[in-house]
Design an enzyme around this catalytic site. Sequence first.
Site, PDB file in Angstrom:
ATOM      1  N   ASP A 282       0.839  -1.205   0.000  1.00 13.93           N
ATOM      2  CA  ASP A 282       0.000   0.000   0.000  1.00 13.93           C
ATOM      3  C   ASP A 282       0.865   1.243   0.000  1.00 13.93           C
ATOM      4  OD1 ASP A 282      -2.087   1.743   0.162  1.00 13.93           O
ATOM      5  OD2 ASP A 282      -2.605   1.288   2.237  1.00 13.93           O
ATOM      6  N   GLU A 316      -2.678  10.190  -0.628  1.00 15.39           N
ATOM      7  CA  GLU A 316      -3.952   9.464  -0.600  1.00 15.39           C
ATOM      8  C   GLU A 316      -4.337   9.132   0.827  1.00 15.39           C
ATOM      9  OE1 GLU A 316      -6.662   6.030  -0.396  1.00 15.39           O
ATOM     10  OE2 GLU A 316      -4.627   6.115   0.337  1.00 15.39           O
ATOM     11  N   ASP A 344      -4.566   0.071  -6.162  1.00 13.78           N
ATOM     12  CA  ASP A 344      -4.344   0.420  -4.745  1.00 13.78           C
ATOM     13  C   ASP A 344      -5.037  -0.611  -3.868  1.00 13.78           C
ATOM     14  OD1 ASP A 344      -3.744   1.620  -2.358  1.00 13.78           O
ATOM     15  OD2 ASP A 344      -5.309   3.160  -2.516  1.00 13.78           O
TER      16      ASP A 344
END
Length: 458
Positions: A282, A316, A344
Amino acid sequence: MFCFVLVGAQTDKEVIKTIYSTSLTNGQSYEWLRYLSNQIGGRLSGSLNAQKAVEWTKEELDKLGLDRVWLQPVMVPKWVRGIKEHAYIESAAGKSTTVNICALGGSVATPALGIKANVVEVQSFEELEALGRGNVEGKIVFFNRPMQADLIITYEAYGGCVNQRYSGAVEAAKYGAVGVIVRSMNLRLDDFPHTGSMKYNDLPVEKRIPSAAISTNDAELLSTMLKLDGQTQLYFKQNCKQLKDVQSYNVIGEITGSEYPNEYILVGGHLDSWDLGDGSHDDGAGVVQSMDVLRLLKESGVKPKRSIRVVLFMNEENGLRGATKYAQEAKQKGENHIFALESDAGGFTPRGFAFDCSDVSFNQVLAWKHLFKPYLIHYFEKAGSGADVGPLKTSTNVLAGLRPDSQRYFDHHHASNDTFDAVNKRELELGAATMTALVYLFDTYGVNPIPNESELKK
Ligand SMILES: [Zn+2]
């Protein structure tokens, strides 16, 4: 030159086979991830490592011989963890057991000496409300609703729990709680606490209470000890801080289209990560896969008709500032993004895609499904795409998210074991090839600009 001629004569099936072969035998994604994870590491927004990642990914894109590579400035929040958190359960005076916690991103610190208080365990905001101020004031609220184990798509289990992390502090502060401890968003029982963003909304600064995640093993322990003795206390201390916004960047590279340069196809992931691990799944995986999409198109001899952009979004995790900035500028410039794909969801074996689009466009995509069959890619569903591409939504474009197998994702998500060794080379490369194949198809056929009538009425 010969390659381009050859591609013109090749069927989609043949081009896609070349893309997969190239990724598996001559891919770059894994070596890029090795550097990003091991030489740079965790990339929290506003950190020195995030800046290093911006500079390094730009350099790597520069080497690919794209038509344009540039940085898009964006201001990002800067939250720092400070020295490692400390926590213990105290069952009687002098009898304590250390437990694993980490501050949630955006949380305030505890007072310098920490907080020690009685604990009230709840599974939901409704339960908290029913207890009311009389049972909560002066205590630490322990949100212990586990992720639902029988959901096959684990993101759904995450979605069913994450409000505890995101809004737990705001809810608990309403009833006078002094702190919040949240069970980590993890399906497995282990010792890793998982961080993630939380928000205070419009809560005045003096009413903000510290909020931390506890490992699933320690959540079980705390729950058991509370059942044995309701007077069990918890101590925790954390030193995190929200600083002023700082300058950062989205990193962008483009192959300009040969026939329709004003139609944009975007592929991307987010360059920032949490700080506990090195952010390999991630979203280091999504970053290097997206970079490799442009490289794999070139290596496979595809000359795009439309403009293909790789966008490595900043922030993000705790603000979405990069995605917001990118979409704003695209809108100002009138850039027509016909298709945007995000990776993602980890670097695991790809299963397919989630699509956010009209029924007409979805039917177009379904007609391509058979081309993916040899690669065991079968999941084509209408669902949410990705946080970074979401702001690009229009009534006619197609947004998509790569959907890898999700069974192990939450073992690592936002925890210190989200590291390079947890990513498998072939799985990562299959993901990059799967993304490239879909980008190739959208480049070849475009997007039908006319939604059907029933959708226009929606
Ligand atoms: Zn992510």
